[in-house]
Design an enzyme around this catalytic site. Structure first.
Site, short mmCIF file in Angstrom:
data_model
loop_
_atom_site.label_atom_id
_atom_site.label_comp_id
_atom_site.label_asym_id
_atom_site.label_seq_id
_atom_site.Cartn_x
_atom_site.Cartn_y
_atom_site.Cartn_z
N ASP A 299 0.86 -1.18 0.00
CA ASP A 299 0.00 0.00 0.00
C ASP A 299 0.90 1.23 0.00
O ASP A 299 2.11 1.13 0.25
CB ASP A 299 -0.89 -0.04 1.24
N LYS A 465 -15.60 20.00 -1.99
CA LYS A 465 -14.19 19.73 -2.20
C LYS A 465 -14.04 18.31 -2.71
O LYS A 465 -14.82 17.42 -2.35
CB LYS A 465 -13.38 19.93 -0.91
N THR A 579 -2.48 1.07 -4.64
CA THR A 579 -3.00 2.17 -3.86
C THR A 579 -4.35 2.63 -4.39
O THR A 579 -4.66 2.46 -5.58
CB THR A 579 -2.01 3.36 -3.87
N LYS A 639 -7.12 -5.18 -5.10
CA LYS A 639 -5.80 -5.46 -4.53
C LYS A 639 -5.62 -6.97 -4.33
O LYS A 639 -4.59 -7.54 -4.68
CB LYS A 639 -5.62 -4.73 -3.19
N ASP A 659 -1.38 -0.82 6.04
CA ASP A 659 -1.64 -0.31 7.38
C ASP A 659 -3.11 -0.05 7.67
O ASP A 659 -3.47 0.26 8.80
CB ASP A 659 -0.88 1.01 7.60
N ASP A 663 -6.58 -2.67 3.32
CA ASP A 663 -5.50 -3.57 2.91
C ASP A 663 -5.70 -4.99 3.44
O ASP A 663 -4.90 -5.87 3.15
CB ASP A 663 -4.15 -3.04 3.44
#
EC number: 7.6.2.1
Length: 1049
Positions: A299, A465, A579, A639, A659, A663
């Site tokens: 990651d 945003k 990622t 992933k 982390d 993941d």
């Protein structure tokens, strides 16, 4: 109930919907929902013994020895006492059972408070004829902590095994090492070899009975049916030669793995003092696999980077603020440029910014500057805790949000508190409360968040945003000029590896918003297609917005990341970064840590459909020719798919490191999962096999502990098979001289103690303490890791070489003592060629030989090794003289028949000469082979060891290099994968006062729509212009990119 691990309860029919009435126990009981009782342990006091034995006998070796035990109680077959098998078998079963019991007692359901799993929930609460929307943000999951209120009203939806936590925990995949899988194949081969030897000896017995059996009727009862005699002989030799499959092998392997796991836990160089976090081997069965890693899947955020964000630069209405990297690297200039925020009594003293013009803009009350920071102070889901006046502590869902709200705080727009209906901020010293009307929350598809607020003057505004590509598509056409300039600023920010975010706003009409709010409520309580309906409403209102500017925050690399990646690359380990960030951000981090280099001017972009089954081979083939692979915008599921793809087709050992909760799937899918205890909670650590606090510790975990563990395990297996094969093959040669009568060449005591006492500790000492070079040299020469990837230390070929060596040694061990005592007499004139003397001499030669061979295999002698080797030899002679005394003979004549043999035999000089000659002849081929190979074709280990011997000083400490770079590559801001907390903010579920501690991100489900090429490297411009037309990429077909050498995924 659960019995023998099987669920014997009757399964209920699938529920269409669940109905629950508050405070109506009888109504709820009528549905027979699960109670709150759960069971996470495997055993109970009644099922432990049968269930544990059932599991242990699923191992082929244990079942095999149980079968031998049954054969040994049949007098017509067995020539050995039953205790030669039952003693080691009971010992092995007892040790394993004790270990399993301890593991089961300490098992618990582990989660972090508050729980941060993302699981969909759809429901409707009817109260006082009003319907209220219920989704996952209104569900308190098992294990959560209630904060900022003393009580709340709740209704139990699911209990016991039906809770979302229990439903989602599932069973962890049972991971086995490459050596374990190879051992299964070798054990089957050994069984075949055993059967072949027994068939040969059974045939020999039939032939011998026909030709010579009648001559020995006076000594041995003869079976008239030679075929039946051969049949019985076959099973007799199955018992005698059973040591070719050593029962203590598996227990010894577990002890070795446990010891090497403690080395990881005790390694002080892998301890992180800042967080008080040591390295931890969370499993004790995968140590040697750490020495064979070929692919690492990592990651980015929080793994390679610190996940601690700092607000460095911004663009407001086409003007850039903040100093570039070259200025920030000069401490003297920074000291002169450091800004004074003393005008703001609520400023964070730890916040640093280096551009006075931005503060001047705030003080001059420039409308665009004020609008910029007002948006940052309002558009977020941060919770504020103010323990005493002016002492603000922000609890943010992600470090990015915390950095942005802190920046607004220091520039005079201080977020003070929030309630379900309001947000209170202090604007340039004046406290203002905004009515919070709606939060349009972030998710993995929207990649943006918005808030709708009414200011104290009654004006309605939407603040938004999000990622630049998403916001630009929803801007008003009048913003085109500002977009062009802002895009240039974004590219400049990208050159410094900053994560970017675009800000926009929109004024709303009161009448339109009232009508939109009503439709929003109707959609939010819909039981069908709720998310799709809400998404359409969000798209409707988030359009024709006005651009305010952009932010740039820095997520610095962790210490030692670049050097660690360089070391792992030298060890021929391929590193893939997976990622959820945008391509530009991931690409920029690739340059920062030197995975990507400027000379790599070809960028390779692949769409998400490459992971589909019909394209996965093309994707893997293309990715494997690339020097660097970075997968961006991947979901947790994708992933895991990438990891599974490499495992399936490359047949290589994989390691995944991360982390965060997103993941976990990747960590569980890989052969080895490593969790980093960072800013995103403990989900990754709890699902991992190994854990520590910093990415840089990975090189020591692999290059030192992993390599040592693999080397030790391989040495152990080679030696273990050698000593047991040699021990067993002597029986085979002896059969040709005893009429194939199934008589043993050794006495029963020696057979029982050979593996348990005489040879157990020396091999364990080697397997726990041996090292070819120390840790410093292991890190200095990462190439030492390569033989493990190629399985050079233990393979089918190495096993065959070991078997051949054992075959040769057994010939020497049988025929040299046989020739030495043939037709000889002792010093006292008595005959020295009796069976008992021959057995003792052979036992002594074998014990000394295997100890000498161990000494040749040892690379690193310690006090413990000396104690184990010499102590085992001493124990052999002590026990031999003890068991051959007349005292034990009188107690049990049938078991201790070798009375006086040790005293009468071992005092003869020719016996010791025979022992020495036998040991030399057995190890001579090994010494010659190793000498010649080291001179003609030395291995990397031999080269490094030779160099170490030539140098007197210790290995140098690893050098840390700090690299800086500038690049034209575009960076990009990306939220975490977690769904936002907007609904939570407006729910009022546990908001009572002005403080709240918020949880970390949640786990998403499903697959993202694809890898979308964005940024300059993909030839895409948010303002509609081609920024790099020469590198324009059309990622519609993989075939276009087969010729690419230096590529980016």
């Amino acid at each position: 109930m659960s019995f023998f691990g099987l669920d014997c309860t009757r399964k209920k029919e699938g529920e269409v919907e669940r109905k629950i009435r508050a405070n109506d126990r009888e109504y709820n009981l009528s549905f027979k929902y699960a109670t709150n009782s759960i069971k996470t342990s495997k055993y109970n006091p009644f099922t432990f013994l049968p269930l544990n034995l059932f599991e242990q006998f699923q191992r082929i070796a244990n079942a095999y020895f149980l079968f031998l035990l049954i054969l040994q109680v049949i007098p017509a077959i067995s020539s050995l006492s039953w205790f030669t098998t039952v003693v080691p078998l009971v010992l092995v079963l007892s040790v394993t059972a004790a270990k399993d019991a301890i593991d089961d007692i300490v098992r618990e359901v582990c989660c972090e408070p508050p729980n941060n799993r993302l699981d969909r929930f759809t429901g409707t609460l009817t109260f006082n004829s009003q319907k209220y929307s219920l989704d996952n943000e209104r569900v308190l999951l098992r294990g959560c902590t209630l904060r900022n209120t003393d009580w709340c009203f709740g209704l139990v939806l699911f209990a016991g095994p039906e809770t979302k936590l229990m439903q989602n925990c599932g069973k962890s995949t049972f991971k086995r090492t490459s050596i374990d899988r190879l051992m299964n194949v070798l054990v089957l081969f050994i069984f075949g070899l055993l059967a072949l030897m027994c068939i040969i000896l059974a045939v020999g017995n039939g032939i011998w009975e026909n030709h010579a059996g009648s001559k020995f009727k006076a000594f041995l009862p003869r079976e008239e049916n030679t075929v039946f005699s051969a049949f019985l002989t076959f099973w007799s030799y199955i018992i005698i030669l059973n040591t070719v499959v050593p029962i203590s092998l598996y227990v010894s392997m577990e002890v070795i793995r446990l010891g090497n796991s403690y080395y990881i836990n005790w390694d002080r160089t892998m301890y992180h003092a800042g967080s008080d976090t040591p390295a931890e081997a969370r499993t004790t069965t995968l140590n040697e696999e750490l020495g064979q890693i070929k692919y690492i899947f990592s990651d980015k955020t929080g793994t390679l980077t610190q996940n601690i964000m700092t607000f460095n630069k911004c663009s407001i209405n086409g003007k850039s603020y903040g100093q570039d990297q070259s200025v920030r690297s000069n401490s003297q200039i920074l000291f002169e440029l450091e800004m004074d925020f003393s005008f703001n009594r609520l400023a964070d003293p730890k916040f640093l910014f280096y551009d006075h013009s931005l503060v001047e803009g705030v003080k001059l009350e420039l409308p665009d500057v004020h609008a910029f920071f007002r948006l940052l102070a309002l558009c977020h889901t941060v919770m504020a805790e103010e323990k005493r006046e002016g002492d603000l502590v922000y609890q943010a869902q992600s470090p990015d949000e915390g950095a942005l709200v802190t920046a607004a705080r220091n520039f005079g727009f201080v977020f003070r508190s929030r309630s379900p209906e309001t947000v209170t901020i202090e604007e340039m010293g004046i406290q203002r409360t905004y009515e919070l009307l709606a939060i349009l929350d972030f998710n993995n598809v929207r990649k943006r968040m918005s808030v709708i607020v009414r200011n104290p003057e009654g004006k309605l505004s939407l603040y938004c945003k999000g990622a630049d590509t998403i916001i630009y598509e929803r801007l008003h056409p009048s913003c085109s000029e500002v977009m062009k300039v802002t895009t240039e600023h974004l590219n400049e920010f990208a050159g410094e590896g900053l994560r970017t975010l675009v800000l926009a706003y929109k004024d709303l009409d009161e009448e339109y918003f009232s009508e939109w709010k009503q439709r929003h409520h109707e959609s939010s309580v819909a039981l069908e297609d709720r998310e799709e309906k809400l998404e359409k409403l969000y798209e409707e209102i988030e359009k024709d917005m006005m651009l305010i500017g952009a932010t740039a925050v820095e997520d610095k690399l962790q210490d030692g990341v670049t050097q660690t990646l360089e070391q792992l690359a030298k060890a021929e380990i391929k590193i893939w970064v997976l990622t959820g960030d945008k391509q530009e951000t991931a690409e920029n981090i690739g340059y920062s840590c030197n995975l990507l280099r400027e000379e790599m001017n070809e960028v390779f972009v692949v769409a998400a459909f490459a992971l589909e089954s019909n394209m996965e081979l093309e994707f893997l083939r293309t990715a494997c020719i690339c020097k660097t692979v970075i997968c961006c915008r991947v979901t947790p599921l994708q992933k895991a798919q990438v990891v599974e793809l490499v495992k399936k087709y490359k047949k290589a050992v994989t390691l995944a490191i991360g982390d965060g909760a997103n993941d976990v799937s990747m960590i569980k899918a890989a052969h080895i999962g490593v969790g980093i205890s960072g800013q995103e909670g403990m989900q990754a650590v709890l699902s991992s096999d190994f854990s520590f606090a910093q990415f840089r510790f990975l090189q020591r975990l692999l290059l030192v502990h992993g390599r040592w563990s693999y080397l030790r395990m391989c040495k152990f297996l080679r030696y273990f098979f050698y000593k047991n094969f040699t021990f067993t093959f002597v029986h085979f040669w002896y059969a040709f001289f005893c009429g194939f009568s199934a008589q043993t060449v050794y006495d029963e005591g020696y057979i029982t103690l050979y593996n348990l006492v005489y040879t157990a500790l020396p091999v364990l000492g080697m397997s726990l303490f041996d090292q070819d070079v120390n840790a410093g040299w292991s890190l200095e020469y990462p190439q030492l890791y390569v033989p493990g990837q190629l399985s050079q230390y233990f393979s089918k070929r190495a096993f065959m070489m070991c078997a051949l060596h054992s075959w040769y040694s057994s010939l020497v061990l049988f025929f040299v003592p046989y020739a030495a005592i043939y037709d000889t007499a002792r010093d006292n004139g008595k005959d020295g060629t009796d069976y008992q003397s021959f057995a003792l001499i052979t036992e002594t030669c074998l014990t000394v030989t295997v100890c000498v061979q161990l000494g040749l295999d040892l690379s690193y002698w310690t006090v413990v090794n000396h104690l184990f080797v010499w102590g085992s030899l001493g124990m052999f002679f002590i026990l031999t003289f003890t068991m051959y005394t007349d005292g034990l003979y009188r107690l049990r004549p049938s078991s201790f028949a070798f009375i006086g043999t040790a005293r009468n035999c071992l005092n003869q000089p020719n016996v010791w000469l025979t022992v020495a000659l036998t040991a030399i002849l057995c190890v001579l081929p090994v010494v010659v082979y190793r000498f010649l190979s080291s001179q003609i074709s030395p291995t990397i280990n031999e080269k490094v060891r030779y160099k170490v011997c030539q140098m007197k000083e210790p290995a140098p400490r690893p050098r840390r290099t700090r690299l800086t770079r500038r690049s034209t590559r575009r960076s990009g801001y990306a939220f975490s994968h977690a769904h936002g907390y907007g609904d939570l903010m407006t729910s009022g579920r546990y908001l009572r006062r002005n403080a709240l501690t918020c949880s970390t991100g949640l786990i998403p489900t499903g697959r993202s729509p694809g890898f979308k090429p964005t940024g300059r490297s993909a030839g895409y411009s948010p303002v509609g212009r081609e920024q790099n037309p020469k590198q324009k990429v059309e990622p519609t077909s993989l075939q276009v990119f087969r010729a690419v050498k230096d590529s980016f995924f």
